[in-house]
Scaffold this active site. Structure first.
Site, PDB file in Angstrom:
ATOM      1  N   LYS A 138      -8.999  -6.733 -35.380  1.00  0.00           N
ATOM      2  CA  LYS A 138      -7.831  -5.873 -35.098  1.00  0.00           C
ATOM      3  C   LYS A 138      -6.489  -6.103 -35.751  1.00  0.00           C
ATOM      4  O   LYS A 138      -6.473  -7.609 -36.131  1.00  0.00           O
ATOM      5  CB  LYS A 138      -7.333  -5.930 -33.523  1.00  0.00           C
ATOM      6  CG  LYS A 138      -7.170  -7.336 -32.930  1.00  0.00           C
ATOM      7  CD  LYS A 138      -6.813  -7.305 -31.328  1.00  0.00           C
ATOM      8  CE  LYS A 138      -6.288  -8.826 -30.882  1.00  0.00           C
ATOM      9  NZ  LYS A 138      -5.056  -9.013 -31.104  1.00  0.00           N
TER      10      LYS A 138
ATOM     11  N   HIS B 284     -14.991 -19.295 -40.416  1.00  0.00           N
ATOM     12  CA  HIS B 284     -14.440 -19.015 -41.905  1.00  0.00           C
ATOM     13  C   HIS B 284     -14.408 -20.149 -42.630  1.00  0.00           C
ATOM     14  O   HIS B 284     -14.477 -20.304 -43.912  1.00  0.00           O
ATOM     15  CB  HIS B 284     -13.477 -18.067 -41.805  1.00  0.00           C
ATOM     16  CG  HIS B 284     -13.654 -16.472 -41.603  1.00  0.00           C
ATOM     17  ND1 HIS B 284     -14.032 -15.971 -40.448  1.00  0.00           N
ATOM     18  CD2 HIS B 284     -13.913 -15.659 -42.682  1.00  0.00           C
ATOM     19  CE1 HIS B 284     -14.295 -14.585 -40.712  1.00  0.00           C
ATOM     20  NE2 HIS B 284     -14.384 -14.541 -41.998  1.00  0.00           N
TER      21      HIS B 284
END
Lengths: 280, 175
Positions: free
Chosen positions: B103, B38
């Protein structure tokens, strides 16, 4: 004086790393199965059933239960009548970790420097705790620790006046703040007493206990039960998506402390509570 | 227990039909990326350099798998904690990222951007690494191979079990 060759230690650590990563203890598996039966929310059941399928698949195919195969935490108890020969025990353990993570196709998740953050490429160094005990045997436990749950752990130096109520509030606040991040259902290792680092150490050691077995001290056992009940009333549920099973077990260990202090450490453990022991 | 089947990449209509709490099984193409990947993608965007794959309409899975054993497609491949990439996510949503799998909860800024650009966040089961790997039929490295487990992989998945955790209206199971 009994002699143990350091190469034996390396071999044992290698196989313990692979076993711990791929073969979850039946005690934890049983608690998850019990939770799936108790849980009434369908999406929580959906998750718990996946966890049970995952445990069986990982065991059958010798694949890691979780891709975060952790930092290897190694507890060693050396009988005082044992003499290690051949090489330094720390090097022997790290060599075992290096081989185990390579042979088991486990993920290398350790960076050499916490600020520069370059992966060491072999999951070393391990975190190694050594205790000298009476006798002439040597016990090695490998407990790989994933950081989804480790990051949600906490330590607080409470005041004696905070007492049991202060401990309960700290535990519940920590579990609430963690929410779904530590991969609930979790197991909590709690260390009460000692000094700052002793509380943290016994909190981690508490996780090695057979899952769900209570502390032999009755008052500590009843605190474990009460906390488990209160945590599961929070409604966080499996993966933090709601439900009645947030924790599978609470394990508390205590130690003598100073007249002015009440250290409390909480080591958060995800449902993949992995540890394997060998005794030489 | 009703379980919907969905295809990735997801259409905007399909996203609209998903509600927080829905249990789904996803089939199709997804891309892995976690913290380090990222960070690099945002650096590329800041320098106006194209991303290694066209992110518009795609699904990103926050995961860093184990290495595959010989003969395996991929090693254990469960989700990692999503909140660690929250800071990088709104610019990717602005460029058309449609769906995210991970998650744990997301930040307010991510949820606001999901509503603005109509995206969905699905929860995979943390710690179900072997089961999830069995749903992955193909894995190819797309970029940043030097990052090892943090490289970007293009995965072909079949019946990946997920739960809609935050839908495109901002409704969240975590709140």
């Amino acid at each position: 004086m009994r002699e143990i060759d350091a190469r034996t230690i390396t071999d044992v650590v290698e196989s313990l790393c692979i076993d711990a990563a791929c073969d979850l203890g039946h005690d934890v598996e049983q608690l998850i199965s019990d939770a799936a039966e108790k849980e009434s929310l369908p999406r929580a059941q959906y998750i718990l059933n996946q966890l049970i399928d995952n445990i069986k698949l990982a065991r059958e195919q010798q694949m890691p239960i979780c891709q975060d195969t952790g930092m290897a935490v190694v507890f060693v108890e050396i009988g005082q009548d044992v003499h290690i020969t051949g090489s330094y025990i720390i090097d022997a353990i790290n060599e075992g970790v290096r081989r185990g993570y390579r042979k088991g196709y486990l993920r290398n998740s350790v960076v050499k420097d916490p600020l520069e953050r370059v992966n060491t490429g072999d999951n070393t160094p391990a975190i190694i705790h050594i205790e000298i005990v009476p006798g002439s045997s040597l016990s090695i436990t490998v407990a790989p620790k994933g950081f989804g749950s480790e990051n949600m752990s906490a330590l607080k130096m409470l005041k004696p006046a905070d007492g049991i109520d202060g401990i309960k509030a700290f535990v519940l606040d920590t579990v609430k703040a963690a929410g779904g991040n530590p991969c609930p259902p979790v197991i909590l290792g709690i260390g009460i007493g000692g000094t700052m680092e002793k509380a943290a150490y016994i909190a981690k050691k508490a996780l090695l206990r057979e899952a769900g077995r209570h502390n032999p001290d009755e008052s500590v056992a009843s605190l474990e039960q009460e906390l488990l009940h209160s945590i599961n009333a929070l409604g966080i549920g499996p993966q933090g998506l709601g439900g009645t099973v947030t924790a599978l077990a609470v394990h508390i260990e205590t130690f003598a402390t100073h007249i002015a202090g009440l250290p409390v450490a909480i080591n958060m453990q995800c449902h993949a509570s992995r540890h394997k022991t060998a005794v030489l | 227990m009703e379980i919907k089947s969905i295809m990735s990449p997801l259409s905007k209509t399909a996203i609209d039909e998903l509600n927080a709490g829905d249990m789904v099984k996803m089939t199709g193409i997804i891309y892995t990326a976690r913290d380090a990947a990222h960070k690099r993608m945002i650096q590329l965007l800041n320098q106006n350099i194209p991303l290694p794959f066209d992110i518009a309409g795609q699904t990103i899975y926050y995961a860093g798998p184990c290495p595959p054993k010989p003969g395996q497609v991929i090693g254990s491949a469960g989700p990692t904690t999503s909140s660690r990439v929250d800071v990088y996510t709104p610019p990717l949503l602005a460029r058309g990222l449609n769906a995210m799998i991970g998650k744990g909860p997301r930040s307010r800024a991510v949820i606001d951007a999901m509503v603005e650009y109509k995206a969905v966040y699905l929860a995979a089961t943390g710690g179900a690494g072997a089961l999830i790997a069995s749903c992955i039929k193909k894995a190819d490295i797309v970029a940043f191979e030097d990052l090892g487990p943090e490289a970007i992989y293009r995965l072909v998945v079949e019946d990946l079990p997920l739960i809609v955790a935050i839908d495109c209206r901002g409704s969240s199971l975590y709140s």
